[in-house]
Write an enzyme that holds these catalytic residues in place. Structure first.
Site, PDB file in Angstrom:
ATOM      1  N   ASN A  68      47.345  24.286  26.541  1.00 38.33           N
ATOM      2  CA  ASN A  68      46.041  24.920  26.342  1.00 38.33           C
ATOM      3  C   ASN A  68      45.853  25.354  24.883  1.00 38.33           C
ATOM      4  OD1 ASN A  68      43.535  25.697  27.423  1.00 38.33           O
ATOM      5  ND2 ASN A  68      44.187  27.826  27.538  1.00 38.33           N
ATOM      6  N   SER A  69      46.396  24.572  23.976  1.00 37.65           N
ATOM      7  CA  SER A  69      46.206  24.886  22.550  1.00 37.65           C
ATOM      8  C   SER A  69      46.356  23.617  21.734  1.00 37.65           C
ATOM      9  CB  SER A  69      47.204  25.948  22.088  1.00 37.65           C
ATOM     10  OG  SER A  69      48.509  25.566  22.441  1.00 37.65           O
ATOM     11  N   SER A  97      48.441  41.459  32.928  1.00 41.30           N
ATOM     12  CA  SER A  97      46.978  41.535  32.933  1.00 41.30           C
ATOM     13  C   SER A  97      46.500  42.684  33.805  1.00 41.30           C
ATOM     14  CB  SER A  97      46.436  40.220  33.490  1.00 41.30           C
ATOM     15  OG  SER A  97      45.067  40.352  33.769  1.00 41.30           O
ATOM     16  N   TYR A 141      46.106  33.984  40.297  1.00 43.44           N
ATOM     17  CA  TYR A 141      46.549  34.242  38.916  1.00 43.44           C
ATOM     18  C   TYR A 141      47.156  35.650  38.809  1.00 43.44           C
ATOM     19  CZ  TYR A 141      45.986  35.851  34.117  1.00 43.44           C
ATOM     20  OH  TYR A 141      46.200  36.426  32.882  1.00 43.44           O
ATOM     21  N   LYS A 182      51.160  37.161  37.961  1.00 37.82           N
ATOM     22  CA  LYS A 182      51.494  38.164  36.934  1.00 37.82           C
ATOM     23  C   LYS A 182      52.277  39.314  37.572  1.00 37.82           C
ATOM     24  CE  LYS A 182      49.884  36.315  33.253  1.00 37.82           C
ATOM     25  NZ  LYS A 182      50.780  35.928  32.163  1.00 37.82           N
ATOM     26  N   ASN A 202      40.211  43.082  28.527  1.00 39.66           N
ATOM     27  CA  ASN A 202      39.461  41.851  28.208  1.00 39.66           C
ATOM     28  C   ASN A 202      39.517  41.539  26.710  1.00 39.66           C
ATOM     29  OD1 ASN A 202      38.492  42.698  30.885  1.00 39.66           O
ATOM     30  ND2 ASN A 202      37.080  41.000  30.669  1.00 39.66           N
ATOM     31  N   VAL A 208      23.583  35.428  33.412  1.00 30.87           N
ATOM     32  CA  VAL A 208      24.048  36.809  33.583  1.00 30.87           C
ATOM     33  C   VAL A 208      24.324  36.994  35.070  1.00 30.87           C
ATOM     34  CG1 VAL A 208      23.426  39.247  33.368  1.00 30.87           C
ATOM     35  CG2 VAL A 208      22.713  37.617  31.602  1.00 30.87           C
ATOM     36  N   GLY A 245      33.866  37.431  43.558  1.00 32.59           N
ATOM     37  CA  GLY A 245      35.147  37.946  43.067  1.00 32.59           C
ATOM     38  C   GLY A 245      35.012  38.879  41.877  1.00 32.59           C
TER      39      GLY A 245
HETATM   40  P1  NAD Z   1      46.121  30.761  25.957  1.00 34.89           P
HETATM   41  O1  NAD Z   1      45.973  29.754  27.032  1.00 34.89           O
HETATM   42  O2  NAD Z   1      45.227  30.681  24.768  1.00 34.89           O
HETATM   43  O3  NAD Z   1      47.630  30.759  25.433  1.00 34.89           O
HETATM   44  C1  NAD Z   1      48.725  30.476  26.253  1.00 34.89           C
HETATM   45  C2  NAD Z   1      49.589  29.460  25.529  1.00 34.89           C
HETATM   46  O4  NAD Z   1      50.730  29.168  26.348  1.00 34.89           O
HETATM   47  C3  NAD Z   1      48.877  28.146  25.271  1.00 34.89           C
HETATM   48  O5  NAD Z   1      49.033  27.788  23.913  1.00 34.89           O
HETATM   49  C4  NAD Z   1      49.563  27.142  26.194  1.00 34.89           C
HETATM   50  O6  NAD Z   1      49.611  25.855  25.632  1.00 34.89           O
HETATM   51  C5  NAD Z   1      50.947  27.772  26.341  1.00 34.89           C
HETATM   52  N1  NAD Z   1      51.653  27.472  27.599  1.00 34.89           N
HETATM   53  C6  NAD Z   1      51.200  27.601  28.859  1.00 34.89           C
HETATM   54  N2  NAD Z   1      52.158  27.245  29.732  1.00 34.89           N
HETATM   55  C7  NAD Z   1      53.248  26.917  29.007  1.00 34.89           C
HETATM   56  C8  NAD Z   1      54.538  26.483  29.333  1.00 34.89           C
HETATM   57  N3  NAD Z   1      54.919  26.282  30.602  1.00 34.89           N
HETATM   58  N4  NAD Z   1      55.425  26.256  28.341  1.00 34.89           N
HETATM   59  C9  NAD Z   1      55.066  26.420  27.045  1.00 34.89           C
HETATM   60  N5  NAD Z   1      53.850  26.820  26.678  1.00 34.89           N
HETATM   61  C10 NAD Z   1      52.939  27.069  27.647  1.00 34.89           C
HETATM   62  O7  NAD Z   1      46.012  32.189  26.628  1.00 34.89           O
HETATM   63  P2  NAD Z   1      45.919  33.618  25.958  1.00 34.89           P
HETATM   64  O8  NAD Z   1      44.542  34.123  26.190  1.00 34.89           O
HETATM   65  O9  NAD Z   1      46.462  33.596  24.605  1.00 34.89           O
HETATM   66  O10 NAD Z   1      46.878  34.426  26.920  1.00 34.89           O
HETATM   67  C11 NAD Z   1      48.233  34.639  26.631  1.00 34.89           C
HETATM   68  C12 NAD Z   1      48.876  35.319  27.809  1.00 34.89           C
HETATM   69  O11 NAD Z   1      48.193  36.530  28.094  1.00 34.89           O
HETATM   70  C13 NAD Z   1      48.839  34.481  29.098  1.00 34.89           C
HETATM   71  O12 NAD Z   1      50.050  34.654  29.770  1.00 34.89           O
HETATM   72  C14 NAD Z   1      47.692  35.114  29.871  1.00 34.89           C
HETATM   73  O13 NAD Z   1      47.868  34.971  31.251  1.00 34.89           O
HETATM   74  C15 NAD Z   1      47.789  36.564  29.452  1.00 34.89           C
HETATM   75  N6  NAD Z   1      46.515  37.271  29.551  1.00 34.89           N
HETATM   76  C16 NAD Z   1      45.407  36.767  28.929  1.00 34.89           C
HETATM   77  C17 NAD Z   1      44.188  37.424  29.053  1.00 34.89           C
HETATM   78  C18 NAD Z   1      42.951  36.871  28.400  1.00 34.89           C
HETATM   79  O14 NAD Z   1      41.865  37.241  28.784  1.00 34.89           O
HETATM   80  N7  NAD Z   1      43.037  36.013  27.403  1.00 34.89           N
HETATM   81  C19 NAD Z   1      44.099  38.606  29.795  1.00 34.89           C
HETATM   82  C20 NAD Z   1      45.244  39.108  30.386  1.00 34.89           C
HETATM   83  C21 NAD Z   1      46.449  38.443  30.261  1.00 34.89           C
HETATM   84  C1  UD1 Z   2      37.995  37.418  34.115  1.00 37.15           C
HETATM   85  C2  UD1 Z   2      39.010  37.184  35.205  1.00 37.15           C
HETATM   86  C3  UD1 Z   2      40.206  38.107  34.989  1.00 37.15           C
HETATM   87  C4  UD1 Z   2      40.799  37.883  33.614  1.00 37.15           C
HETATM   88  C5  UD1 Z   2      39.717  38.088  32.555  1.00 37.15           C
HETATM   89  C6  UD1 Z   2      40.262  37.731  31.195  1.00 37.15           C
HETATM   90  C7  UD1 Z   2      37.664  36.492  37.139  1.00 37.15           C
HETATM   91  C8  UD1 Z   2      37.184  36.874  38.497  1.00 37.15           C
HETATM   92  N1  UD1 Z   2      38.377  37.426  36.500  1.00 37.15           N
HETATM   93  O1  UD1 Z   2      37.585  38.731  34.225  1.00 37.15           O
HETATM   94  O2  UD1 Z   2      41.187  37.894  35.963  1.00 37.15           O
HETATM   95  O3  UD1 Z   2      41.857  38.797  33.380  1.00 37.15           O
HETATM   96  O4  UD1 Z   2      38.603  37.229  32.832  1.00 37.15           O
HETATM   97  O5  UD1 Z   2      39.459  38.221  30.171  1.00 37.15           O
HETATM   98  O6  UD1 Z   2      37.428  35.407  36.652  1.00 37.15           O
HETATM   99  N2  UD1 Z   2      29.672  37.188  32.838  1.00 37.15           N
HETATM  100  C9  UD1 Z   2      28.389  36.722  32.858  1.00 37.15           C
HETATM  101  N3  UD1 Z   2      28.171  35.428  32.545  1.00 37.15           N
HETATM  102  C10 UD1 Z   2      29.166  34.555  32.215  1.00 37.15           C
HETATM  103  C11 UD1 Z   2      30.505  35.050  32.191  1.00 37.15           C
HETATM  104  C12 UD1 Z   2      30.712  36.365  32.529  1.00 37.15           C
HETATM  105  O7  UD1 Z   2      27.450  37.458  33.152  1.00 37.15           O
HETATM  106  O8  UD1 Z   2      28.913  33.369  31.963  1.00 37.15           O
HETATM  107  C13 UD1 Z   2      29.917  38.607  33.153  1.00 37.15           C
HETATM  108  C14 UD1 Z   2      30.808  38.828  34.355  1.00 37.15           C
HETATM  109  O9  UD1 Z   2      30.053  38.905  35.527  1.00 37.15           O
HETATM  110  C15 UD1 Z   2      31.480  40.163  33.976  1.00 37.15           C
HETATM  111  C16 UD1 Z   2      31.555  40.121  32.472  1.00 37.15           C
HETATM  112  O10 UD1 Z   2      30.601  39.169  32.058  1.00 37.15           O
HETATM  113  O11 UD1 Z   2      30.663  41.232  34.351  1.00 37.15           O
HETATM  114  C17 UD1 Z   2      32.916  39.699  31.938  1.00 37.15           C
HETATM  115  O12 UD1 Z   2      33.298  38.468  32.541  1.00 37.15           O
HETATM  116  P1  UD1 Z   2      34.606  37.682  32.084  1.00 37.15           P
HETATM  117  O13 UD1 Z   2      34.611  37.527  30.610  1.00 37.15           O
HETATM  118  O14 UD1 Z   2      34.706  36.445  32.910  1.00 37.15           O
HETATM  119  O15 UD1 Z   2      35.804  38.667  32.414  1.00 37.15           O
HETATM  120  P2  UD1 Z   2      36.239  39.351  33.807  1.00 37.15           P
HETATM  121  O16 UD1 Z   2      35.238  39.109  34.845  1.00 37.15           O
HETATM  122  O17 UD1 Z   2      36.586  40.749  33.522  1.00 37.15           O
END
Ligand code: NAD
Ligand code: UD1
Length: 333
Positions: free
Chosen positions: A35-36, A124, A148, A152, A178, A216, A293
């Site tokens: 994913n990168s 998360s 998911y 975690k 977030n 929205v 959800g």
């Molecule tokens: P991201 O997808 O941008 O980064 C994750 C990276 O891990 C990617 O570069 C992907 O290629 C790599 N990867 C995935 N599986 C792998 C594997 N098996 N071996 C080696 N590399 C692997 O995601 P992010 O937003 O940077 O998130 C990083 C971490 O934080 C994740 O574990 C995610 O679940 C957690 N997290 C993210 C958010 C969010 O909103 N971005 C929120 C809460 C928790």
């Molecule tokens: C989602 C994930 C959560 C994850 C987080 C990462 C779900 C149910 N939850 O949460 O597990 O940790 O992202 O940041 O997917 N919204 C809109 N229009 C859009 C997209 C979002 O109105 O196109 C609204 C949503 O209803 C919400 C807010 O924006 O109220 C934020 O949404 P989003 O960025 O998807 O984050 P989470 O819902 O918090």
């Protein structure tokens, strides 16, 4: 220190790599690029003016991990590598358990072989599930409502058991709220695969005309303006939270879970208004039914991070939107 970032080319890992390198730490990155993009590495090296050792490898490959850990004399691991799509986790749960839980076990096994016992884990806020009360502190009941989130929570539980079995371990699980925003250079940011699920990347793509309007999801919640409220945190604040957690794992053995959030909820309409100011354009929007959800509102109690890590978020919503827009503009050039 010598630090391994698994998933270090991803959104949060790459920003953390910058912060750690700029503090004089030696950062090694392992990522399977699922994913990168490899181009992130060049941008990282441009920002830090350093060459960073990189391995294209999977965290489930324990042998390879052992090699990386020993070759680079790693002292601490930050485990970002994981899959993060809620919808995909519902469609393909085994993929998520294998990658997120299996990957964590593989990593810990390699660390045991190499006698490394300091770990920071990307958890998360989704582990809390439906809020019983707000703001959400770390003692809130844990009841994730999606696969998911369950992966975690399982990874956290494995770590908790591990520390009981061997108290020499020092592990911090950081529960992110977030994360949005981008590096101030405009060179690093979030690049979603396909049509974005999350709000900020969707808004960015509407702003550049790649998508016609923002949907929205609900304007009839019992929130300040009827739209969903979230605790958006700047990815650079989050990255600095990892630096603070690094200092903590170096001095305090045991297992801790710590929220990383601002403690301030913002609505969808507030995000749109701030973004419109950053991009100096109107974001077309259509109100749709609520997304299944979705929670009306959740946000962090961020006191534990302040007490244990001496860290708190500094950047406001406008700064988050300014940096997201700068990155998006750069991407579309
Ligand atoms: P991201 O997808 O941008 O980064 C994750 C990276 O891990 C990617 O570069 C992907 O290629 C790599 N990867 C995935 N599986 C792998 C594997 N098996 N071996 C080696 N590399 C692997 O995601 P992010 O937003 O940077 O998130 C990083 C971490 O934080 C994740 O574990 C995610 O679940 C957690 N997290 C993210 C958010 C969010 O909103 N971005 C929120 C809460 C928790
Ligand atoms: C989602 C994930 C959560 C994850 C987080 C990462 C779900 C149910 N939850 O949460 O597990 O940790 O992202 O940041 O997917 N919204 C809109 N229009 C859009 C997209 C979002 O109105 O196109 C609204 C949503 O209803 C919400 C807010 O924006 O109220 C934020 O949404 P989003 O960025 O998807 O984050 P989470 O819902 O918090």
């Amino acid at each position: 220190m010598n630090i391994l970032l698994t998933g270090g080319l991803g959104f949060i890992g790459s920003h953390t790599a910058v912060v750690l390198s700029q503090q004089g730490h030696q950062v090694t990155i392992l990522d399977n690029l699922c994913n990168s993009q490899i181009g992130v590495l060049a941008n990282l090296e441009k920002i830090t003016n350093q060459k960073l050792p990189f391995y294209e490898a999977d965290v489930r490959d324990t042998q390879m991990l052992c090699k990386v850990l020993s070759e680079n004399q790693i002292e601490v691991v930050i485990h970002f590598a994981g899959l993060k799509s809620v919808s995909e986790s519902a469609q393909d749960p085994l993929k998520y358990y294998d990658n997120n839980v299996g990957g964590t076990i593989g990593l810990i096994e390699a660390m045991q072989v190499q006698k490394i016992n300091k770990l920071i884990f990307s958890s998360s806020a989704t582990v809390y599930g439906i809020p019983h009360y707000l703001p959400c502190d770390e003692d809130h009941p844990l009841a994730p409502i999606n696969t998911y989130g369950k992966t975690k929570l399982q990874a956290e539980e494995i770590m908790r058991d591990l520390v009981v079995s061997d108290p020499a371990w020092s592990i911090v699980a950081l529960r992110y709220f977030n994360p949005i925003g981008a590096h101030e250079s405009g060179l690093l940011g979030e690049v979603p695969n396909g049509v974005p699920n999350n709000l900020m990347p969707y808004v960015c793509q509407v702003a550049i005309g790649k998508l016609p309007h923002l949907n929205v999801f609900g304007d009839d919640y019992e929130t300040k303006d009827g739209t969903g409220e979230r605790d958006y945190i700047h990815v650079m604040d989050l990255a600095e939270g990892h630096l603070a957690a690094l200092n903590y794992v170096n001095h305090c053995p045991g297992f801790e879970v710590i929220n990383l959030g601002t403690g301030i909820p913002c609505s969808v309409y507030e995000v749109i208004a701030a973004f419109e100011k950053s991009a100096r354009r109107t974001i077309a929007k259509k109100v749709q039914p609520r997304r299944s959800g979705d929670l009306p509102i959740y946000f962090a109690k961020a006191d534990k991070a302040k007490q244990l890590l001496g860290w708190s978020a500094k950047r406001d919503l406008q700064t988050m939107c300014d940096s997201s827009w700068k990155f998006q503009e750069n991407l579309s050039k």
